[in-house]
Structures are given as C-alpha cells and as structure tokens.
Design a protein around this motif. Structure first.
Motif, PDB file in Angstrom:
ATOM      1  N   THR A 148     -17.665  -8.057 -29.355  1.00 10.96           N
ATOM      2  CA  THR A 148     -18.242  -8.354 -30.653  1.00 10.96           C
ATOM      3  C   THR A 148     -17.194  -9.113 -31.458  1.00 10.96           C
ATOM      4  N   ILE A 149     -17.643 -10.130 -32.169  1.00 10.09           N
ATOM      5  CA  ILE A 149     -16.742 -10.942 -32.976  1.00 10.09           C
ATOM      6  C   ILE A 149     -17.164 -10.832 -34.430  1.00 10.09           C
ATOM      7  N   SER A 150     -16.206 -10.657 -35.306  1.00  7.07           N
ATOM      8  CA  SER A 150     -16.449 -10.655 -36.741  1.00  7.07           C
ATOM      9  C   SER A 150     -15.241 -11.294 -37.401  1.00  7.07           C
ATOM     10  N   THR A 151     -15.429 -12.470 -37.959  1.00  3.78           N
ATOM     11  CA  THR A 151     -14.332 -13.192 -38.593  1.00  3.78           C
ATOM     12  C   THR A 151     -14.736 -13.675 -39.972  1.00  3.78           C
ATOM     13  N   THR A 152     -13.771 -13.865 -40.803  1.00  8.95           N
ATOM     14  CA  THR A 152     -13.981 -14.460 -42.114  1.00  8.95           C
ATOM     15  C   THR A 152     -13.010 -15.618 -42.247  1.00  8.95           C
ATOM     16  N   PRO A 153     -13.422 -16.803 -41.788  1.00  9.54           N
ATOM     17  CA  PRO A 153     -12.516 -17.947 -41.876  1.00  9.54           C
ATOM     18  C   PRO A 153     -12.286 -18.361 -43.327  1.00  9.54           C
ATOM     19  N   ALA A 154     -11.108 -18.885 -43.607  1.00  8.66           N
ATOM     20  CA  ALA A 154     -10.755 -19.297 -44.961  1.00  8.66           C
ATOM     21  C   ALA A 154     -11.634 -20.441 -45.462  1.00  8.66           C
ATOM     22  N   ALA A 155     -12.067 -21.314 -44.577  1.00  9.05           N
ATOM     23  CA  ALA A 155     -12.806 -22.514 -44.989  1.00  9.05           C
ATOM     24  C   ALA A 155     -14.278 -22.466 -44.609  1.00  9.05           C
ATOM     25  N   GLY A 156     -14.869 -21.289 -44.510  1.00 15.09           N
ATOM     26  CA  GLY A 156     -16.280 -21.262 -44.127  1.00 15.09           C
ATOM     27  C   GLY A 156     -16.872 -19.872 -44.230  1.00 15.09           C
ATOM     28  N   PRO A 157     -18.122 -19.759 -43.820  1.00 17.78           N
ATOM     29  CA  PRO A 157     -18.794 -18.466 -43.909  1.00 17.78           C
ATOM     30  C   PRO A 157     -18.315 -17.475 -42.849  1.00 17.78           C
ATOM     31  N   LYS A 158     -18.622 -16.216 -43.084  1.00 23.56           N
ATOM     32  CA  LYS A 158     -18.297 -15.166 -42.130  1.00 23.56           C
ATOM     33  C   LYS A 158     -19.101 -15.388 -40.852  1.00 23.56           C
ATOM     34  N   ILE A 159     -18.448 -15.164 -39.702  1.00 24.83           N
ATOM     35  CA  ILE A 159     -19.105 -15.349 -38.417  1.00 24.83           C
ATOM     36  C   ILE A 159     -19.135 -14.009 -37.700  1.00 24.83           C
ATOM     37  N   ASP A 160     -20.327 -13.547 -37.383  1.00 28.97           N
ATOM     38  CA  ASP A 160     -20.507 -12.316 -36.615  1.00 28.97           C
ATOM     39  C   ASP A 160     -21.341 -12.644 -35.394  1.00 28.97           C
ATOM     40  N   GLY A 161     -21.050 -11.978 -34.295  1.00 22.70           N
ATOM     41  CA  GLY A 161     -21.864 -12.202 -33.113  1.00 22.70           C
ATOM     42  C   GLY A 161     -21.280 -11.555 -31.883  1.00 22.70           C
ATOM     43  N   TRP A 162     -21.842 -11.943 -30.768  1.00 25.30           N
ATOM     44  CA  TRP A 162     -21.488 -11.406 -29.457  1.00 25.30           C
ATOM     45  C   TRP A 162     -20.954 -12.547 -28.616  1.00 25.30           C
ATOM     46  N   SER A 163     -19.761 -12.364 -28.053  1.00 20.14           N
ATOM     47  CA  SER A 163     -19.125 -13.398 -27.250  1.00 20.14           C
ATOM     48  C   SER A 163     -19.006 -12.934 -25.804  1.00 20.14           C
ATOM     49  N   VAL A 164     -19.293 -13.837 -24.873  1.00 21.90           N
ATOM     50  CA  VAL A 164     -19.175 -13.544 -23.447  1.00 21.90           C
ATOM     51  C   VAL A 164     -18.391 -14.682 -22.794  1.00 21.90           C
ATOM     52  N   THR A 165     -17.373 -14.312 -22.030  1.00 25.51           N
ATOM     53  CA  THR A 165     -16.624 -15.275 -21.238  1.00 25.51           C
ATOM     54  C   THR A 165     -16.972 -15.040 -19.774  1.00 25.51           C
ATOM     55  N   ILE A 166     -17.343 -16.113 -19.100  1.00 29.36           N
ATOM     56  CA  ILE A 166     -17.782 -16.031 -17.701  1.00 29.36           C
ATOM     57  C   ILE A 166     -16.763 -16.782 -16.854  1.00 29.36           C
ATOM     58  N   LYS A 167     -16.423 -16.208 -15.707  1.00 30.05           N
ATOM     59  CA  LYS A 167     -15.459 -16.868 -14.832  1.00 30.05           C
ATOM     60  C   LYS A 167     -16.082 -17.085 -13.458  1.00 30.05           C
ATOM     61  N   PRO A 168     -15.670 -18.170 -12.806  1.00 28.24           N
ATOM     62  CA  PRO A 168     -16.147 -18.394 -11.439  1.00 28.24           C
ATOM     63  C   PRO A 168     -15.390 -17.503 -10.459  1.00 28.24           C
ATOM     64  N   THR A 169     -16.108 -16.947  -9.505  1.00 23.44           N
ATOM     65  CA  THR A 169     -15.454 -16.184  -8.438  1.00 23.44           C
ATOM     66  C   THR A 169     -15.413 -16.991  -7.149  1.00 23.44           C
ATOM     67  N   GLN A 170     -16.268 -18.003  -7.062  1.00 25.69           N
ATOM     68  CA  GLN A 170     -16.230 -18.937  -5.926  1.00 25.69           C
ATOM     69  C   GLN A 170     -16.788 -20.270  -6.388  1.00 25.69           C
ATOM     70  N   LEU A 171     -16.053 -21.327  -6.086  1.00 26.60           N
ATOM     71  CA  LEU A 171     -16.455 -22.680  -6.466  1.00 26.60           C
ATOM     72  C   LEU A 171     -16.637 -23.538  -5.232  1.00 26.60           C
ATOM     73  N   PRO A 172     -17.494 -24.555  -5.314  1.00 32.94           N
ATOM     74  CA  PRO A 172     -17.575 -25.515  -4.213  1.00 32.94           C
ATOM     75  C   PRO A 172     -16.335 -26.401  -4.214  1.00 32.94           C
ATOM     76  N   ARG A 173     -16.135 -27.095  -3.138  1.00 31.28           N
ATOM     77  CA  ARG A 173     -14.954 -27.939  -2.977  1.00 31.28           C
ATOM     78  C   ARG A 173     -14.855 -29.048  -4.021  1.00 31.28           C
ATOM     79  N   GLU A 174     -15.980 -29.431  -4.607  1.00 39.42           N
ATOM     80  CA  GLU A 174     -15.982 -30.544  -5.557  1.00 39.42           C
ATOM     81  C   GLU A 174     -15.350 -30.182  -6.903  1.00 39.42           C
ATOM     82  N   ASN A 175     -15.156 -28.906  -7.169  1.00 40.77           N
ATOM     83  CA  ASN A 175     -14.635 -28.469  -8.458  1.00 40.77           C
ATOM     84  C   ASN A 175     -13.218 -27.919  -8.333  1.00 40.77           C
ATOM     85  N   ILE A 176     -12.486 -27.969  -9.455  1.00 42.94           N
ATOM     86  CA  ILE A 176     -11.134 -27.433  -9.521  1.00 42.94           C
ATOM     87  C   ILE A 176     -11.194 -26.099 -10.247  1.00 42.94           C
ATOM     88  N   ASN A 177     -10.758 -25.046  -9.586  1.00 44.89           N
ATOM     89  CA  ASN A 177     -10.916 -23.679 -10.084  1.00 44.89           C
ATOM     90  C   ASN A 177     -10.219 -23.441 -11.414  1.00 44.89           C
TER      91      ASN A 177
END
Length: 189
Positions: A69-98
C-alpha cells in the motif's frame, strides 16, 4: 553395422530431444516478424495489468516480487494513495535481457483503473529488428520521434480507438531495436 547405428542413435538422441523441445524459450529465438506480432498483441490489448496473460503473449514467466500500500503527500501535488505491485520475470526468452526488465502496476485508491509501466531491452546479439520490420507489422500507425540528446531514435504506437495504452520503440544508431516500453493510463488522474 547394427551396433554402429544403435551407438549413433544414442549419441544423437540428447541433441534431437533438446531441439525438439520448442516449449523451452531459452533455445529458440523468434523471427523479427513473429516477435513484433507478439508485441503488437500486447499493444492492442485492453489491460496490461493482467500480467499472466501478458506473460503468455511475450513468452515470459512472471511472479509478484512486491505488493504494498502506498500513501504519500508530495510537496508539489495531491496526496497519492493506492496499491502498488512490482512484477519480476522468472524466465525470459532469448530475445530479451533479464537485468533490464521492469513491470509495475499502481491502482489509485477509489479508482477503477490501474497505471501500468513495462519496459525491457532487446538482446541485439540474438535478434536485430529494424524500422522496416516495425512498419511491416504495425503499419503507418507508428510515429517517429528523435531524441536530440542521444543517438537514439524511436517510434510511438497507440492502438486506434484506445489512447490509454502507448508503446514506444527505441532504436540504436546501428538500426536495431534496443528497447520497448508499454504504458497504460499514465495520464489518468
């Protein structure tokens, strides 16, 4: 003679099995056209937050690295609340750089949409996708841009009738596609 044939068959069998296993993304690189067709399928989709579906299209296995959960009050804007998800690759094809892969989702509290950012680099030692290849798959729906501060140029694609998803393509001076980025709802409040 029969012994030599059996020995030859046993010797070659592991190689044949490795080549026959087309489901393993590490061994088989797509053609430029096939790779771009998959990229266009993602660009033309309606929801980049469905990371399992995006992974199937891109031939990438994903897992959730971080949810919070994210809750911030930036100095130059409105308060931001929400849900953040970071996704990572566990296997990539050869065409991509991990090491270059980035996939993040943010759902603002009280909103019915998610902001999504995906970016990754292309392994130009495996595949060289040219602007001609890009035009062949995406047609004239891509617009060229130049970055005056670097030696890169690129293209931007937005699916007709859906301005929420933007795809960017960055090219090196040698003419090979080096990076792709997707964004969804980046300008929505």
């Amino acid at each position: 003679m029969k012994t030599k044939l059996i020995f030859a068959a046993i010797s070659v069998a592991p190689l044949l099995l490795a080549c026959a296993n087309k489901g393993d993304n590490k061994f088989f690189a797509r053609t430029s056209r096939d790779y771009l067709v998959d990229i266009k399928r993602v660009s033309d989709s309606d929801d980049l937050s469905d990371f399992q579906r995006i992974g199937k299209i891109l031939r990438i296995d994903f897992s959730i690295e971080n949810e919070r959960t994210i809750s911030t009050t930036p100095a130059a804007g409105p308060k931001i609340d929400g849900w953040s998800v970071t996704i990572k690759p566990t296997q990539l094809p050869r065409e991509n750089i991990n090491q270059s892969f980035s996939y993040g989702l943010f759902r603002p509290t009280g909103r019915d949409f998610s902001r999504v950012q995906i970016s990754f680099l292309i392994n130009t030692d495996v595949i060289c996708i040219t602007p001609v290849d890009l035009m062949d798959v995406f047609g004239h729906s891509v617009n060229k841009y130049l970055n005056p501060h670097t030696t890169t140029s690129g293209y931007i694609y937005k699916k007709p009738n859906n301005s929420e998803i933007t795809t960017t393509f960055k090219f090196l001076k040698n003419g090979c596609l080096t990076g792709i980025g997707f964004s969804q709802n980046s300008n929505r409040n």
